[in-house]
Design an enzyme around this catalytic site. Sequence first.
Site, PDB file in Angstrom:
ATOM      1  N   LYS A   5       8.011  -6.664  13.483  1.00 20.78           N
ATOM      2  CA  LYS A   5       9.117  -5.746  13.213  1.00 20.78           C
ATOM      3  C   LYS A   5      10.129  -6.461  12.320  1.00 20.78           C
ATOM      4  O   LYS A   5      10.411  -7.646  12.547  1.00 20.78           O
ATOM      5  CB  LYS A   5       9.851  -5.364  14.514  1.00 20.78           C
ATOM      6  CG  LYS A   5       9.015  -4.648  15.528  1.00 20.78           C
ATOM      7  CD  LYS A   5       9.864  -4.223  16.729  1.00 20.78           C
ATOM      8  CE  LYS A   5      10.328  -5.383  17.596  1.00 20.78           C
ATOM      9  NZ  LYS A   5       9.281  -6.183  18.225  1.00 20.78           N
TER      10      LYS A   5
ATOM     11  N   ASN B 223       1.511   2.511  15.306  1.00 16.57           N
ATOM     12  CA  ASN B 223       2.719   3.035  14.678  1.00 16.57           C
ATOM     13  C   ASN B 223       2.889   4.527  14.943  1.00 16.57           C
ATOM     14  O   ASN B 223       4.004   5.011  15.151  1.00 16.57           O
ATOM     15  CB  ASN B 223       2.716   2.738  13.179  1.00 16.57           C
ATOM     16  CG  ASN B 223       3.213   1.335  12.891  1.00 16.57           C
ATOM     17  OD1 ASN B 223       3.644   0.630  13.804  1.00 16.57           O
ATOM     18  ND2 ASN B 223       3.145   0.905  11.652  1.00 16.57           N
TER      19      ASN B 223
ATOM     20  N   CYS C 266       7.322   1.513   7.422  1.00 18.59           N
ATOM     21  CA  CYS C 266       6.043   1.709   8.114  1.00 18.59           C
ATOM     22  C   CYS C 266       5.864   3.080   8.744  1.00 18.59           C
ATOM     23  O   CYS C 266       4.925   3.795   8.408  1.00 18.59           O
ATOM     24  CB  CYS C 266       5.880   0.642   9.193  1.00 18.59           C
ATOM     25  SG  CYS C 266       5.701  -0.993   8.497  1.00 18.59           S
TER      26      CYS C 266
ATOM     27  N   THR D 131       0.878  -1.183   0.000  1.00 18.56           N
ATOM     28  CA  THR D 131       0.000   0.000   0.000  1.00 18.56           C
ATOM     29  C   THR D 131       0.906   1.221   0.000  1.00 18.56           C
ATOM     30  O   THR D 131       1.099   1.861   1.030  1.00 18.56           O
ATOM     31  CB  THR D 131      -0.917   0.033   1.247  1.00 18.56           C
ATOM     32  OG1 THR D 131      -0.113  -0.207   2.420  1.00 18.56           O
ATOM     33  CG2 THR D 131      -1.997  -0.995   1.183  1.00 18.56           C
TER      34      THR D 131
ATOM     35  N   ARG E  92      14.403   1.205   2.823  1.00 11.67           N
ATOM     36  CA  ARG E  92      13.277   2.124   2.647  1.00 11.67           C
ATOM     37  C   ARG E  92      13.276   3.209   3.737  1.00 11.67           C
ATOM     38  O   ARG E  92      13.295   2.904   4.915  1.00 11.67           O
ATOM     39  CB  ARG E  92      11.953   1.355   2.648  1.00 11.67           C
ATOM     40  CG  ARG E  92      11.738   0.618   1.327  1.00 11.67           C
ATOM     41  CD  ARG E  92      10.488  -0.214   1.353  1.00 11.67           C
ATOM     42  NE  ARG E  92      10.631  -1.388   2.207  1.00 11.67           N
ATOM     43  CZ  ARG E  92       9.655  -2.277   2.420  1.00 11.67           C
ATOM     44  NH1 ARG E  92       8.485  -2.096   1.851  1.00 11.67           N
ATOM     45  NH2 ARG E  92       9.861  -3.324   3.186  1.00 11.67           N
TER      46      ARG E  92
ATOM     47  N   PHE F 238      11.379   2.048  22.733  1.00 18.16           N
ATOM     48  CA  PHE F 238      11.104   3.128  21.778  1.00 18.16           C
ATOM     49  C   PHE F 238      11.306   4.523  22.361  1.00 18.16           C
ATOM     50  O   PHE F 238      10.586   5.449  22.046  1.00 18.16           O
ATOM     51  CB  PHE F 238       9.700   2.975  21.165  1.00 18.16           C
ATOM     52  CG  PHE F 238       9.710   1.941  20.082  1.00 18.16           C
ATOM     53  CD1 PHE F 238       9.838   2.300  18.746  1.00 18.16           C
ATOM     54  CD2 PHE F 238       9.661   0.592  20.398  1.00 18.16           C
ATOM     55  CE1 PHE F 238       9.913   1.353  17.747  1.00 18.16           C
ATOM     56  CE2 PHE F 238       9.749  -0.368  19.416  1.00 18.16           C
ATOM     57  CZ  PHE F 238       9.862   0.007  18.085  1.00 18.16           C
ATOM     58  N   LEU F 239      12.315   4.635  23.222  1.00 17.10           N
ATOM     59  CA  LEU F 239      12.679   5.954  23.741  1.00 17.10           C
ATOM     60  C   LEU F 239      14.117   6.302  23.361  1.00 17.10           C
ATOM     61  O   LEU F 239      14.720   7.159  23.990  1.00 17.10           O
ATOM     62  CB  LEU F 239      12.535   5.986  25.267  1.00 17.10           C
ATOM     63  CG  LEU F 239      11.115   5.966  25.843  1.00 17.10           C
ATOM     64  CD1 LEU F 239      11.161   6.119  27.363  1.00 17.10           C
ATOM     65  CD2 LEU F 239      10.249   7.074  25.253  1.00 17.10           C
TER      66      LEU F 239
HETATM   67  C1  UDX Z   1       7.493  -0.951  12.824  1.00 21.63           C
HETATM   68  C2  UDX Z   1       6.630  -1.364  14.035  1.00 21.63           C
HETATM   69  O1  UDX Z   1       7.468  -1.542  15.170  1.00 21.63           O
HETATM   70  C3  UDX Z   1       5.854  -2.619  13.715  1.00 21.63           C
HETATM   71  O2  UDX Z   1       4.986  -2.935  14.794  1.00 21.63           O
HETATM   72  C4  UDX Z   1       5.032  -2.386  12.457  1.00 21.63           C
HETATM   73  O3  UDX Z   1       4.354  -3.558  12.096  1.00 21.63           O
HETATM   74  C5  UDX Z   1       5.910  -1.936  11.304  1.00 21.63           C
HETATM   75  O4  UDX Z   1       6.662  -0.792  11.688  1.00 21.63           O
HETATM   76  P1  UDX Z   1       9.798  -1.720  11.725  1.00 21.63           P
HETATM   77  O5  UDX Z   1       9.550  -0.637  10.701  1.00 21.63           O
HETATM   78  O6  UDX Z   1      10.235  -3.055  11.245  1.00 21.63           O
HETATM   79  O7  UDX Z   1       8.467  -1.958  12.596  1.00 21.63           O
HETATM   80  O8  UDX Z   1      10.928  -1.165  12.706  1.00 21.63           O
HETATM   81  P2  UDX Z   1      11.070  -0.651  14.198  1.00 21.63           P
HETATM   82  O9  UDX Z   1      12.000  -1.536  14.928  1.00 21.63           O
HETATM   83  O10 UDX Z   1       9.765  -0.382  14.821  1.00 21.63           O
HETATM   84  O11 UDX Z   1      11.862   0.721  13.963  1.00 21.63           O
HETATM   85  C6  UDX Z   1      11.341   1.804  13.197  1.00 21.63           C
HETATM   86  C7  UDX Z   1      12.320   2.967  13.155  1.00 21.63           C
HETATM   87  O12 UDX Z   1      12.366   3.643  14.398  1.00 21.63           O
HETATM   88  C8  UDX Z   1      13.780   2.571  12.860  1.00 21.63           C
HETATM   89  O13 UDX Z   1      14.330   3.498  11.936  1.00 21.63           O
HETATM   90  C9  UDX Z   1      14.461   2.653  14.201  1.00 21.63           C
HETATM   91  O14 UDX Z   1      15.833   2.890  14.118  1.00 21.63           O
HETATM   92  C10 UDX Z   1      13.709   3.813  14.823  1.00 21.63           C
HETATM   93  N1  UDX Z   1      13.748   3.819  16.304  1.00 21.63           N
HETATM   94  C11 UDX Z   1      13.153   2.797  16.995  1.00 21.63           C
HETATM   95  C12 UDX Z   1      14.341   4.875  16.981  1.00 21.63           C
HETATM   96  O15 UDX Z   1      14.874   5.822  16.386  1.00 21.63           O
HETATM   97  N2  UDX Z   1      14.307   4.868  18.363  1.00 21.63           N
HETATM   98  C13 UDX Z   1      13.726   3.874  19.074  1.00 21.63           C
HETATM   99  O16 UDX Z   1      13.742   3.960  20.311  1.00 21.63           O
HETATM  100  C14 UDX Z   1      13.141   2.793  18.368  1.00 21.63           C
END
Ligand code: UDX
Length: 432
Positions: A152, A209, A261, A86, A328, A250-251
Site C-alpha cells: 500500500k 483489490n 490500483c 499497465t 491518481r 477497509f470498512l
Molecule cells: C491498494 C491495496 O491496498 C494494495 O494491496 C494494492 O497493492 C494496491 O492498491 P493503495 O492504492 O496504496 O493500495 O491504497 P489503500 O490504502 O488500499 O486505499 C485505497 C483507497 O481506498 C483510498 O482512496 C482510501 O482512502 C480508500 N479507502 C480505504 C476507503 O475509502 N475506506 C477504507 O476503509 C479503506
Amino acid sequence: MRIAIIGTGYVGLVAGTCFADSGNDVTCVDIDERKIRMLQAGEVPIYEPGLEELIKKNVREKRLFFTRDLTEAVTNAQVVFIAVGTPEGESGDADLQYVLAAAEQIGKAMKQYTVVVDKSTVPVGTADKVREAIRKVTDIEFDVVSNPEFLKEGAALDDFLKPDRVVIGVDSERARKVMADLYSPFVRTENPVLFMDTRSAELTKYAANAMLATRISFMNDIAALCEKVGADVDFVRKGLGSDKRIGYPFLFPGVGYGGSCFPKDVKALVATARDYGLELDLLRAVERTNERQKKLLVTKAAKHYGSLEGRKFGVWGLAFKPKTDDMREAPSIEVIEGLIGKGAQVIAHDPVSPHTAKRVFGDRIRYASVPYEALEGVDGLFVVTEWNEFRHPDFERMKTLMKSPVVFDGRNVYDPARMRELGFTYYGIGRR
Ligand code: UDX
C-alpha cells in the site's frame, strides 16, 4: 543474487530498494532520463515514508544502482523483474504494451538462464504472453514467474518487508527455488510464500483489490442508508467489524476509493471477465457506488447552500490518501471539479501534494501552505483526505477564520455531536 528491475515506479523502486537492503545486487532501469538522474543524485521522485533514507543507504553501500541501460542490467542479472506501468486501455482492460516491449528487450539482452518475473499488475494470461514474447527473440533458457505486489502506498516499505503473504505463480522447480531464496528474508510462518500456477497468481491480485473495493462500496451504500433511516454508520461499522469473519479493516465509508490500483483494477477485472463472456454485475455496482460517492460532498453542499455560484470553499487534503503525494484518481479531483463547475472558488491545503496537485488543477484553485490559510473567509470546509494534522485542529480559530462555520467531513474524522456543540454545521458520511 544479481537482480534487474525494469520500471522505477512505486512498485519497482520499493521492490528494488528492499531487495538491495536484504543483500542483493540490484540495478533499477527506467526509460525516463530525468528520473534516473534524480535517483542517481540521491533524490526520490515519489513521497513515501522512509524510502529516501533506505535508497541512500543502499546506494552508499553499493548494492543499488540506477540506469537507463536495460541491456547491461539484464545481461548481468539472474532475476529480472518487470515493474512497468499497465495503464487503463481503451475498453477498461489493462494496456500491456509496456510489459510486452520490456519482455522483448529482456529476451534480446539475456546471456544466461534468467528468471523473468511479472511484478506489474497484469491480467490473467500475461505470463504466457511474456513467455511468448521472449521465446520469439532468444534460444536461451528462461522461466516466467508471476509475483504480484500487494504493498500500500504510504506504508510501502513495511508492507514489502513484512508482507501478509507473498504470492508466486510458477511452473518450474528451478525458478521456484530462486524465488523462495529471494523472499526468504521477508517471510515467517505466519506470512508465507504461497506458490501456485501463474494464472491463479495473476487473478489473486485482482481479486484482492476487487474484494477490498467491494467492502468500501458496500460500506458507502450502508452509510447512505444510515442517513436515510437515522442510524450512525460508525456504530454499524464497529458492530460489523467485531465479527471475526468480517474484521475491521477497509470498512471506512468516505468520499470513495481512489489511487492507482482500485479504480483501474476493478475495471480491468470486469473487462477480463467480459472477454471470457462473463458479466461481473457485483463489481459493476461497486464502481457505480464509488462514482456516486465521489460526488456526494458536492451534492450535500449544493443542498445546503442552494447555489454554489460565487462561494468560496476551503479543502483539506488533496492526495488520494494520507502519507502519499499521489493524486491518481484522488476523490479530491471530483470534489474540486464539482465545486469549480458550479461556480465556486477553492483554496486547498495538502501537507505533501501541492506539486502533484498543481499538475491536475493548475491555477484554477489557490494553494494554502498551512491548513488555516485555507479557511480565511470561506463559506465552508471540505475535509477530503484524513491526514493526521487535520484530526485535532483549533476549532475556535477555525470558526473565527471562516465566514460561515460549515464542515463537510468526507472522512468522518470529527465527532458530529462535538462539532454541533462547538457551533459548526456539520455534515459527515452516514452519521446522525
Ligand atoms: C491498494 C491495496 O491496498 C494494495 O494491496 C494494492 O497493492 C494496491 O492498491 P493503495 O492504492 O496504496 O493500495 O491504497 P489503500 O490504502 O488500499 O486505499 C485505497 C483507497 O481506498 C483510498 O482512496 C482510501 O482512502 C480508500 N479507502 C480505504 C476507503 O475509502 N475506506 C477504507 O476503509 C479503506
